[in-house]
Motif scaffolding. Structure first.
Motif: not given
Ligand SMILES: CCCCCCCC(=O)SCCNC(=O)CCNC(=O)[C@H](O)C(C)(C)COP(=O)(O)OP(=O)(O)OC[C@H]1O[C@@H](n2cnc3c(N)ncnc32)[C@H](O)[C@@H]1OP(=O)(O)O
Length: 154
Positions: A65-66, A94-95, A121, A123-124, A146, A152
């Protein structure tokens, strides 16, 4: 210890349990380029056991994940031509996280976690990951990370 992309996150992104440089209880993973791949290393302790001799799967998932989000941040920095300095790294969360356990992961060795950037692609970022112990691939995974804005989680 080598420097990683995590050293360029601002303080409020430095608390992550997996990779936050400011989390004294966390893994403090460091993700860096190794040629075209990304690399981090982690040395498990005896208390990370699942079945005797093997690393607990939940830990392995969190390493993937990280390392995935760190790899994605490196890829975005490269794509945007960002020269890393101070706290200017892109940050990703992580998405989705997919993990596949291929064989038990020996616990008595430093683990290598390697990432390949499959897609950037907007921000993904999609990152394919291999986790190796003693040179053998034990776990594979895929992280969809993402990019998030500076405020955030604030
Ligand atoms: C930097 C230090 C921190 C490190 C983090 C370590 C890892 C972690 O544990 S992070 C914690 C767990 N993750 C979370 O809590 C995230 C919770 N989710 C969210 O906040 C939001 O859903 C988020 C930010 C992921 C996406 O939201 P948003 O910015 O609105 O995305 P959005 O604009 O709808 O989509 C952008 C692209 O990403 C894709 N996408 C969005 N969410 C997901 C998902 N859950 N799964 C797969 N793809 C996704 C979309 O399909 C889209 O792709 P495309 O351009 O191809 O159509």
């Amino acid at each position: 210890m080598m420097k990683g992309i995590q050293d360029y996150y601002p303080d409020h992104f430095g608390q992550c349990y997996g990779c936050g440089r400011l989390n004294e209880h966390g893994y403090q993973l460091k993700t860096a380029w190794d040629g075209e791949e990304t690399l981090t290393r982690f040395t498990p302790s005896a208390y990370h056991t699942a079945i005797p001799g093997s690393v607990y799967g939940g830990l392995l998932a969190s390493l993937i994940d990280c390392h995935g989000t760190g790899s994605a941040a490196l890829a975005l920095a490269k794509e945007k031509g960002i020269q890393l300095e101070g706290f200017n790294a892109p940050r990703c969360v992580t998405g989705s996280l997919q993990v596949s356990y291929k064989k038990p992961t020996p616990i008595d060795s430093t683990l290598e976690i390697r990432g390949i950037i499959k897609e950037v692609k907007g921000k993904k970022v999609v990152v394919e990951i291999r986790l190796l112990s003693k040179g053998e691939v034990c776990v594979t995974g895929e992280v969809i990370a993402i990019q998030v804005p500076d405020d955030f989680g604030k």
